[in-house]
Design a protein around this motif. Structure first.
Motif, PDB file in Angstrom:
ATOM      1  N   THR A 127       0.815  -1.215   0.000  1.00 57.07           N
ATOM      2  CA  THR A 127       0.000   0.000   0.000  1.00 57.07           C
ATOM      3  C   THR A 127       0.848   1.264   0.000  1.00 57.07           C
ATOM      4  O   THR A 127       0.433   2.298   0.507  1.00 57.07           O
ATOM      5  N   LYS A 128       2.028   1.205  -0.595  1.00 55.36           N
ATOM      6  CA  LYS A 128       2.787   2.442  -0.786  1.00 55.36           C
ATOM      7  C   LYS A 128       1.982   3.320  -1.738  1.00 55.36           C
ATOM      8  O   LYS A 128       1.223   2.814  -2.577  1.00 55.36           O
ATOM      9  N   LEU A 129       2.151   4.628  -1.605  1.00 53.36           N
ATOM     10  CA  LEU A 129       1.346   5.553  -2.399  1.00 53.36           C
ATOM     11  C   LEU A 129       1.405   5.260  -3.897  1.00 53.36           C
ATOM     12  O   LEU A 129       0.358   5.229  -4.559  1.00 53.36           O
ATOM     13  N   PRO A 130       2.570   5.007  -4.490  1.00 54.72           N
ATOM     14  CA  PRO A 130       2.580   4.693  -5.926  1.00 54.72           C
ATOM     15  C   PRO A 130       1.763   3.434  -6.262  1.00 54.72           C
ATOM     16  O   PRO A 130       1.119   3.380  -7.309  1.00 54.72           O
ATOM     17  N   ASP A 131       1.768   2.443  -5.369  1.00 54.88           N
ATOM     18  CA  ASP A 131       1.011   1.217  -5.612  1.00 54.88           C
ATOM     19  C   ASP A 131      -0.491   1.484  -5.617  1.00 54.88           C
ATOM     20  O   ASP A 131      -1.218   1.000  -6.485  1.00 54.88           O
ATOM     21  N   VAL A 132      -0.958   2.253  -4.632  1.00 57.12           N
ATOM     22  CA  VAL A 132      -2.390   2.562  -4.555  1.00 57.12           C
ATOM     23  C   VAL A 132      -2.800   3.417  -5.747  1.00 57.12           C
ATOM     24  O   VAL A 132      -3.847   3.179  -6.363  1.00 57.12           O
ATOM     25  N   CYS A 133      -1.967   4.376  -6.110  1.00 58.99           N
ATOM     26  CA  CYS A 133      -2.275   5.236  -7.261  1.00 58.99           C
ATOM     27  C   CYS A 133      -2.330   4.425  -8.553  1.00 58.99           C
ATOM     28  O   CYS A 133      -3.218   4.647  -9.384  1.00 58.99           O
ATOM     29  N   GLN A 134      -1.401   3.501  -8.711  1.00 57.51           N
ATOM     30  CA  GLN A 134      -1.424   2.665  -9.910  1.00 57.51           C
ATOM     31  C   GLN A 134      -2.713   1.848  -9.955  1.00 57.51           C
ATOM     32  O   GLN A 134      -3.363   1.749 -10.994  1.00 57.51           O
ATOM     33  N   PHE A 135      -3.115   1.271  -8.837  1.00 52.22           N
ATOM     34  CA  PHE A 135      -4.334   0.470  -8.762  1.00 52.22           C
ATOM     35  C   PHE A 135      -5.563   1.301  -9.146  1.00 52.22           C
ATOM     36  O   PHE A 135      -6.453   0.825  -9.846  1.00 52.22           O
ATOM     37  N   LEU A 136      -5.605   2.559  -8.684  1.00 49.21           N
ATOM     38  CA  LEU A 136      -6.770   3.417  -8.921  1.00 49.21           C
ATOM     39  C   LEU A 136      -6.654   4.269 -10.186  1.00 49.21           C
ATOM     40  O   LEU A 136      -7.583   4.982 -10.527  1.00 49.21           O
ATOM     41  N   GLY A 137      -5.501   4.232 -10.861  1.00 48.47           N
ATOM     42  CA  GLY A 137      -5.317   5.043 -12.054  1.00 48.47           C
ATOM     43  C   GLY A 137      -5.159   6.525 -11.751  1.00 48.47           C
ATOM     44  O   GLY A 137      -5.571   7.380 -12.532  1.00 48.47           O
ATOM     45  N   ILE A 138      -4.538   6.830 -10.614  1.00 42.05           N
ATOM     46  CA  ILE A 138      -4.319   8.215 -10.187  1.00 42.05           C
ATOM     47  C   ILE A 138      -2.917   8.645 -10.599  1.00 42.05           C
ATOM     48  O   ILE A 138      -1.938   7.948 -10.318  1.00 42.05           O
TER      49      ILE A 138
END
Length: 178
Positions: free
Chosen positions: A127-138
């Motif tokens: 759940t590092k920020l880049p991982d969550v952003c990649q998952f959500l397309g952010i």
């Protein structure tokens, strides 16, 4: 109407009082209404984390201190139901240390940790920020305070239980748990 502010600090050194940048994104009724970014002159000229965020002493030496900037930051936080940050314990610690250093009352809002929110909502790991952003397309420019703050805001918005097809998440379960 839900109002919250997502924030992200960058720090100059290991001291929690060493904020050198802050990004703030205000969300009202699940819409981003304000984006603000400020460079901050930290209390010491040692910039140990330039290699992470790119901020150098010469970038912040002429900027206001956290105490001088507070009258600009405080209205952005005013009236918000909660504050949000990724790994909220870090940003909460920086905010409180900076407030304490300048004898400013700590903001009363609780924090929602978007690390915990992502784990509870989507069962994500890591759940590092880049991982969550990649998952959500952010979109993300990691370690740029405004980009990180906006990403946090978008994570909270994406987890909004009032959106059609979204899993119900109780934000209160994510308050102050980081």
């Amino acid at each position: 109407m839900t109002t919250f502010v997502a924030l992200d600090f960058e720090t100059a050194d290991n001291g929690r009082d060493s904020a050198c940048a802050i990004g703030l994104v205000r969300v009202e009724d699940w819409q981003i209404t304000q984006r603000s970014h400020y460079l901050i002159r930290p209390p010491r000229p040692q910039m140990r984390f330039t290699h992470i965020h790119g901020i150098r002493w010469q970038d912040v030496a002429g900027q206001p201190s956290f105490g001088d900037l507070w009258e600009t930051i405080a209205p952005i936080l005013e009236g918000s139901d909660f504050l949000a940050a990724h790994n909220a314990s870090f940003d909460k610690g920086v905010l409180h240390a900076c407030c304490d250093a300048f004898e400013i009352s700590r903001p009363p809002q609780s924090f929602v940790c978007t690390v915990q929110l992502a784990r509870k909502t989507w069962n994500l790991r890591p759940t590092k920020l880049p991982d969550v952003c990649q998952f959500l397309g952010i979109s993300l420019e990691h370690h740029q305070a405004l980009s990180d703050a906006e990403a946090c805001a978008r994570i909270v918005i994406a987890a909004n239980p009032d959106q059609p097809g979204k899993k119900s998440v109780n934000f209160k379960d994510s308050l102050n748990i980081c």
